[in-house]
Scaffold this motif. Structure first.
Motif, PDB file in Angstrom:
ATOM      1  N   THR A 246      14.292 -50.809  53.248  1.00 43.64           N
ATOM      2  CA  THR A 246      13.001 -50.568  53.909  1.00 43.64           C
ATOM      3  C   THR A 246      13.143 -50.671  55.420  1.00 43.64           C
ATOM      4  O   THR A 246      12.659 -49.807  56.166  1.00 43.64           O
ATOM      5  N   TYR A 247      13.795 -51.727  55.902  1.00 48.35           N
ATOM      6  CA  TYR A 247      13.943 -51.925  57.339  1.00 48.35           C
ATOM      7  C   TYR A 247      14.855 -50.888  57.965  1.00 48.35           C
ATOM      8  O   TYR A 247      14.651 -50.489  59.107  1.00 48.35           O
TER       9      TYR A 247
ATOM     10  N   CYS B 133       3.207 -50.409  47.120  1.00 47.62           N
ATOM     11  CA  CYS B 133       4.681 -50.418  47.039  1.00 47.62           C
ATOM     12  C   CYS B 133       5.211 -51.792  46.668  1.00 47.62           C
ATOM     13  O   CYS B 133       6.130 -51.908  45.844  1.00 47.62           O
TER      14      CYS B 133
ATOM     15  N   LEU C   8      14.335 -54.860  50.886  1.00 44.48           N
ATOM     16  CA  LEU C   8      13.830 -54.966  52.254  1.00 44.48           C
ATOM     17  C   LEU C   8      14.831 -54.411  53.263  1.00 44.48           C
ATOM     18  O   LEU C   8      14.436 -53.823  54.274  1.00 44.48           O
TER      19      LEU C   8
ATOM     20  N   TYR D 237       1.356 -50.274  51.547  1.00 44.03           N
ATOM     21  CA  TYR D 237       2.211 -51.462  51.556  1.00 44.03           C
ATOM     22  C   TYR D 237       2.028 -52.265  50.272  1.00 44.03           C
ATOM     23  O   TYR D 237       2.989 -52.612  49.594  1.00 44.03           O
TER      24      TYR D 237
ATOM     25  N   GLU E 212       7.047 -60.006  54.097  1.00 47.97           N
ATOM     26  CA  GLU E 212       7.530 -59.115  53.048  1.00 47.97           C
ATOM     27  C   GLU E 212       8.003 -59.884  51.815  1.00 47.97           C
ATOM     28  O   GLU E 212       7.611 -59.573  50.690  1.00 47.97           O
TER      29      GLU E 212
END
Length: 165
Positions: free
Chosen positions: A62-63, A45, A59, A42, A105
């Motif tokens: 990512t999600y 990245c 994001l 995490y 995030e």
């Protein structure tokens, strides 16, 4: 089980029962190892995210990937016929967790964009988190706070000073 208890127990346990003690400890250890490994990836990245990418676009991708992976694991774990039953058990905590995850995030994106080192940012954030959760545990869940924990918080605060000097 603390290491001292494990060592004492190990000397008292018959060799055939030692496996069950190790297995019990493994059930406690593997989840934290998973958290450490996942948190390592995490932070790498997050630190490696291109500075010109919009954090919300990154994001979103990512999600989307996480949702697909989670859905596949969920269906495999509960079976297609139980999806409705399991989804009906979800409550408000999932929505608040989503908000918390987005805050986490985006916070890390901007922490690293502000120039924090990967070796310091997570340490500072997690020490702060540990101190806050100690208080939250006391206020919301009636967990006890020991003198040792108070000394630990003071040691953490001293560590934060040392990290930022």
């Amino acid at each position: 089980m603390p290491v001292t208890e494990y060592t004492a127990l190990k000397s008292e346990v018959h060799p055939t029962k030692l496996f069950s003690v190790i297995y019990l400890n493994w059930n406690i250890i593997w989840p934290i190892l998973m958290v450490i490994l996942a948190n390592t990836f995490y932070n790498v990245c997050m630190k490696s995210m291109p500075s010109d990418v919009n954090p919300f676009g990154a994001l979103m991708v990512t999600y989307l990937a996480a949702a697909i992976i989670s859905a596949a694991i969920f269906v495999f774990a509960v079976g297609p016929s139980n999806i409705g039953v399991e989804i009906s058990k979800v409550n408000w905590t999932s929505i608040i967790l989503a908000l918390a995850i987005v805050g986490l995030e985006v916070g890390y994106v901007f922490v690293y964009r502000a120039g924090w080192q990967v070796s310091n940012a997570s340490v500072v954030a997690n020490i702060g988190l540990a101190c806050v959760l100690l208080i939250v545990g006391y206020l919301l869940y009636k967990e006890n706070i020991s003198i040792r924990q108070i000394v630990g918080i003071l040691a953490c605060m001293f560590g934060l000073i040392l990290i930022n000097i």
